[in-house]
Write a protein that holds these residues in place. Structure first.
Motif, PDB file in Angstrom:
ATOM      1  N   LEU A 161       0.843  -1.195   0.000  1.00 38.67           N
ATOM      2  CA  LEU A 161       0.000   0.000   0.000  1.00 38.67           C
ATOM      3  C   LEU A 161       0.882   1.250   0.000  1.00 38.67           C
ATOM      4  O   LEU A 161       1.466   1.615   1.017  1.00 38.67           O
ATOM      5  CB  LEU A 161      -0.927  -0.007   1.229  1.00 38.67           C
ATOM      6  N   ILE A 162       1.021   1.921  -1.164  1.00 44.43           N
ATOM      7  CA  ILE A 162       1.862   3.115  -1.315  1.00 44.43           C
ATOM      8  C   ILE A 162       0.974   4.308  -1.677  1.00 44.43           C
ATOM      9  O   ILE A 162       0.078   4.209  -2.517  1.00 44.43           O
ATOM     10  CB  ILE A 162       2.925   2.892  -2.404  1.00 44.43           C
ATOM     11  N   HIS A 163       1.247   5.467  -1.097  1.00 48.67           N
ATOM     12  CA  HIS A 163       0.470   6.683  -1.368  1.00 48.67           C
ATOM     13  C   HIS A 163       0.653   7.096  -2.834  1.00 48.67           C
ATOM     14  O   HIS A 163       1.758   6.992  -3.388  1.00 48.67           O
ATOM     15  CB  HIS A 163       0.945   7.807  -0.443  1.00 48.67           C
ATOM     16  N   PRO A 164      -0.429   7.588  -3.503  1.00 49.27           N
ATOM     17  CA  PRO A 164      -0.313   7.981  -4.918  1.00 49.27           C
ATOM     18  C   PRO A 164       0.802   8.981  -5.161  1.00 49.27           C
ATOM     19  O   PRO A 164       1.517   8.902  -6.164  1.00 49.27           O
ATOM     20  CB  PRO A 164      -1.691   8.566  -5.217  1.00 49.27           C
ATOM     21  N   ALA A 165       0.962   9.966  -4.256  1.00 47.46           N
ATOM     22  CA  ALA A 165       2.027  10.951  -4.433  1.00 47.46           C
ATOM     23  C   ALA A 165       3.395  10.280  -4.428  1.00 47.46           C
ATOM     24  O   ALA A 165       4.289  10.631  -5.207  1.00 47.46           O
ATOM     25  CB  ALA A 165       1.945  12.003  -3.334  1.00 47.46           C
ATOM     26  N   GLN A 166       3.517   9.256  -3.538  1.00 50.64           N
ATOM     27  CA  GLN A 166       4.783   8.529  -3.482  1.00 50.64           C
ATOM     28  C   GLN A 166       4.996   7.731  -4.751  1.00 50.64           C
ATOM     29  O   GLN A 166       6.125   7.640  -5.263  1.00 50.64           O
ATOM     30  CB  GLN A 166       4.784   7.622  -2.247  1.00 50.64           C
ATOM     31  N   ARG A 167       3.887   7.153  -5.262  1.00 51.58           N
ATOM     32  CA  ARG A 167       3.992   6.420  -6.525  1.00 51.58           C
ATOM     33  C   ARG A 167       4.413   7.368  -7.659  1.00 51.58           C
ATOM     34  O   ARG A 167       5.240   7.022  -8.502  1.00 51.58           O
ATOM     35  CB  ARG A 167       2.666   5.752  -6.853  1.00 51.58           C
ATOM     36  N   LEU A 168       3.798   8.599  -7.723  1.00 51.95           N
ATOM     37  CA  LEU A 168       4.143   9.560  -8.771  1.00 51.95           C
ATOM     38  C   LEU A 168       5.599   9.983  -8.644  1.00 51.95           C
ATOM     39  O   LEU A 168       6.319  10.109  -9.651  1.00 51.95           O
ATOM     40  CB  LEU A 168       3.223  10.774  -8.684  1.00 51.95           C
ATOM     41  N   ALA A 169       6.043  10.208  -7.419  1.00 50.33           N
ATOM     42  CA  ALA A 169       7.427  10.599  -7.215  1.00 50.33           C
ATOM     43  C   ALA A 169       8.381   9.508  -7.676  1.00 50.33           C
ATOM     44  O   ALA A 169       9.401   9.772  -8.323  1.00 50.33           O
ATOM     45  CB  ALA A 169       7.669  10.935  -5.750  1.00 50.33           C
ATOM     46  N   ALA A 170       7.996   8.247  -7.338  1.00 43.44           N
ATOM     47  CA  ALA A 170       8.824   7.132  -7.775  1.00 43.44           C
ATOM     48  C   ALA A 170       8.834   7.025  -9.296  1.00 43.44           C
ATOM     49  O   ALA A 170       9.866   6.739  -9.919  1.00 43.44           O
ATOM     50  CB  ALA A 170       8.318   5.830  -7.150  1.00 43.44           C
ATOM     51  N   GLY A 171       7.644   7.297  -9.935  1.00 43.07           N
ATOM     52  CA  GLY A 171       7.574   7.245 -11.396  1.00 43.07           C
ATOM     53  C   GLY A 171       8.432   8.327 -12.029  1.00 43.07           C
ATOM     54  O   GLY A 171       9.139   8.075 -13.017  1.00 43.07           O
ATOM     55  N   ARG A 172       8.374   9.553 -11.468  1.00 42.24           N
ATOM     56  CA  ARG A 172       9.184  10.629 -12.002  1.00 42.24           C
ATOM     57  C   ARG A 172      10.678  10.328 -11.869  1.00 42.24           C
ATOM     58  O   ARG A 172      11.462  10.581 -12.782  1.00 42.24           O
ATOM     59  CB  ARG A 172       8.851  11.941 -11.268  1.00 42.24           C
ATOM     60  N   GLN A 173      11.005   9.776 -10.731  1.00 40.11           N
ATOM     61  CA  GLN A 173      12.414   9.442 -10.517  1.00 40.11           C
ATOM     62  C   GLN A 173      12.876   8.377 -11.511  1.00 40.11           C
ATOM     63  O   GLN A 173      13.973   8.468 -12.069  1.00 40.11           O
ATOM     64  CB  GLN A 173      12.611   8.949  -9.080  1.00 40.11           C
ATOM     65  N   ARG A 174      12.006   7.418 -11.744  1.00 37.75           N
ATOM     66  CA  ARG A 174      12.357   6.367 -12.704  1.00 37.75           C
ATOM     67  C   ARG A 174      12.446   6.948 -14.114  1.00 37.75           C
ATOM     68  O   ARG A 174      13.327   6.581 -14.903  1.00 37.75           O
ATOM     69  CB  ARG A 174      11.313   5.245 -12.641  1.00 37.75           C
ATOM     70  N   LEU A 175      11.524   7.879 -14.459  1.00 38.20           N
ATOM     71  CA  LEU A 175      11.535   8.502 -15.791  1.00 38.20           C
ATOM     72  C   LEU A 175      12.815   9.315 -15.987  1.00 38.20           C
ATOM     73  O   LEU A 175      13.442   9.271 -17.062  1.00 38.20           O
ATOM     74  CB  LEU A 175      10.300   9.397 -15.951  1.00 38.20           C
ATOM     75  N   GLU A 176      13.199  10.060 -14.958  1.00 37.62           N
ATOM     76  CA  GLU A 176      14.429  10.834 -15.054  1.00 37.62           C
ATOM     77  C   GLU A 176      15.640   9.922 -15.228  1.00 37.62           C
ATOM     78  O   GLU A 176      16.555  10.229 -16.001  1.00 37.62           O
ATOM     79  CB  GLU A 176      14.592  11.703 -13.812  1.00 37.62           C
ATOM     80  N   SER A 177      15.622   8.815 -14.509  1.00 44.77           N
ATOM     81  CA  SER A 177      16.726   7.866 -14.631  1.00 44.77           C
ATOM     82  C   SER A 177      16.800   7.294 -16.037  1.00 44.77           C
ATOM     83  O   SER A 177      17.884   7.182 -16.630  1.00 44.77           O
ATOM     84  CB  SER A 177      16.562   6.747 -13.606  1.00 44.77           C
TER      85      SER A 177
END
Length: 421
Positions: free
Chosen positions: A299-315
């Motif tokens: 169970l991960i917060h949507p904001a945390q999921r978006l942050a993780a997605g952005r970080q992955r996209l930047e990578s």
């Protein structure tokens, strides 16, 4: 006279054998005197009356079966084997069993009543009823002051404290005991409030337990409308009441244990089931808790999921730029290398073609066909052997000639040796 001469040992042995063969196993009554207890456990004593005495021995295997302590002055009846102690030449009795004086007559009355009731079928196993597995109310026929009652109450308190117990007090010893026992049993039958009856009494001598060998008591037990357990005396004691009852117990405590066996077993089984249930529930609960913990991690917060997605996209973007730069740098390095490779391949190919031309010319010069083109021919014998020396040929021999173009056959006319040319 040639009279046989015996040694002392032979004489004593013959006397012992004569005594043992002449006297069967018999009962002798008398008073105990000169009692000695050996360290081995054997008993040595004398049996005496007003006019004589005889030495006796009771070996340990028999002595340890005595239900009472033997003392000087006791009147007893001894079952004996008449013999002679050879080592000392002493007449003695080997005692097989002992009973208090007068018990023989009581025992005979016991056997007579047992046989009588047996012929009537009162002792048959077929008439004995099974005990109720879960009795709710148990009657106890015994003396209210007896230790047997305390033993029974303690056993029920330990094994099935919820069972209701009703005491029917009675005399259990003396001349009035049989009538009291019959009356107590009759009251229990009349009130009909119990699922099971216990008839109990502590240990004692045969005279002490004689009320339970009374015929009236035995018939009253046989007439019981509910099952009866008899727990009278010690384990070695057996009375007529024990034989007539539906179940015999070795002691009053054992009678209580028999009566509560179903409840006791059920309690143990229930405890086992409870333990198993607790263990099963605990295991299931722990499994569910682990499952909740695993789900909680997911169970991960949507904001945390978006942050993780952005970080992955930047990578990924960074990795893509780096890959493009490596590709361009590679192409920059590969341009000159490609030009050099093409030139090296062209030079190598030219050298190979030149070498091939030279080899072709050499092969043409060495070829037999080229020689034949210059006007030469090849002479072969019939078997195909090339002729290099004229001396190997014979006049009239057939030969084959190969030219640059075609073949011909002929015969040898003359031969000129090499030296005559």
């Amino acid at each position: 006279m040639n009279a046989e001469i015996l040694t002392v040992s032979e004489l004593n042995r013959a006397a012992r054998q004569l005594l043992e063969q002449h006297f069967p196993l018999l009962w002798v009554s008398g008073e105990i005197s000169n009692l000695t207890r050996a360290a081995s456990g054997h008993l040595y004593f004398s049996l005496k009356d007003d006019q004589a005495q005889v030495r006796c021995v009771m070996f340990r295997s028999r002595a340890q079966l005595l239900p009472w302590r033997l003392e000087n002055g006791q009147q007893v009846e001894a079952q004996t084997l008449v013999t002679l102690y050879e080592a000392r030449g002493e007449f003695q009795l080997n005692v097989e069993a002992l009973r208090r004086a007068g018990l023989g007559r009581l025992y005979e009355r016991f056997l007579q009543l047992r046989d009588k009731l047996g012929r009537e079928g009162l002792l048959d196993a077929a008439r004995k009823r099974p005990l109720p597995r879960y009795p709710c109310r148990v009657g106890i026929v015994t003396s209210a002051q007896a230790a047997a009652l305390s033993d029974v109450l303690a056993a029920f308190a330990r094994r099935a404290k919820h069972v209701e117990l009703i005491v029917y007090p009675t005399l259990v010893q003396g001349t009035d005991a049989p009538a009291s026992l019959v009356a107590a049993l009759a009251k229990a039958y009349e009130r009909a409030e119990c699922d099971l009856l216990l008839l109990v009494r502590g240990g004692g001598s045969l005279e002490d337990l004689w009320a339970f060998n009374d015929e009236a008591v035995a018939r009253q037990i046989a007439a019981a409308p509910m099952p009866i357990i008899a727990g009278i005396g010690h384990e070695t004691d057996t009375t007529i009441a024990d034989l007539v009852a539906d179940q015999r117990a070795a002691t009053p405590t054992a009678a209580a244990e028999l009566a509560s066996a179903g409840w006791h077993a059920a309690a143990k089984e229930l405890a086992t089931l409870a333990t198993t249930l607790q263990r099963t529930l605990r295991t299931a609960l722990e499994g569910r808790m682990q499952a909740v913990d695993r789900l909680a991690l997911r169970l991960i917060h949507p904001a945390q999921r978006l942050a993780a997605g952005r970080q992955r996209l930047e990578s990924l973007e960074h990795r893509l730029h780096a890959a493009i730069e490596r590709r361009l740098a590679q192409q920059t390095r590969l341009g000159p290398l490609e030009h050099r490779l093409r030139r090296a391949i062209h030079d190598r190919l030219a050298r190979c073609q030149h070498s091939l031309s030279r080899c072709r010319g050499a092969l043409v010069g060495l070829s037999p066909l080229a020689t034949l083109e210059r006007g030469y021919s090849i002479v072969r014998q019939v078997d195909g052997t090339i002729v290099r020396d004229a001396s190997r040929l014979a006049a009239g021999e057939r030969i084959e000639l190969q030219f640059a173009r075609g073949k011909a056959c002929g015969h040898i006319e003359t031969i000129t040796p090499a030296g005559d040319l």
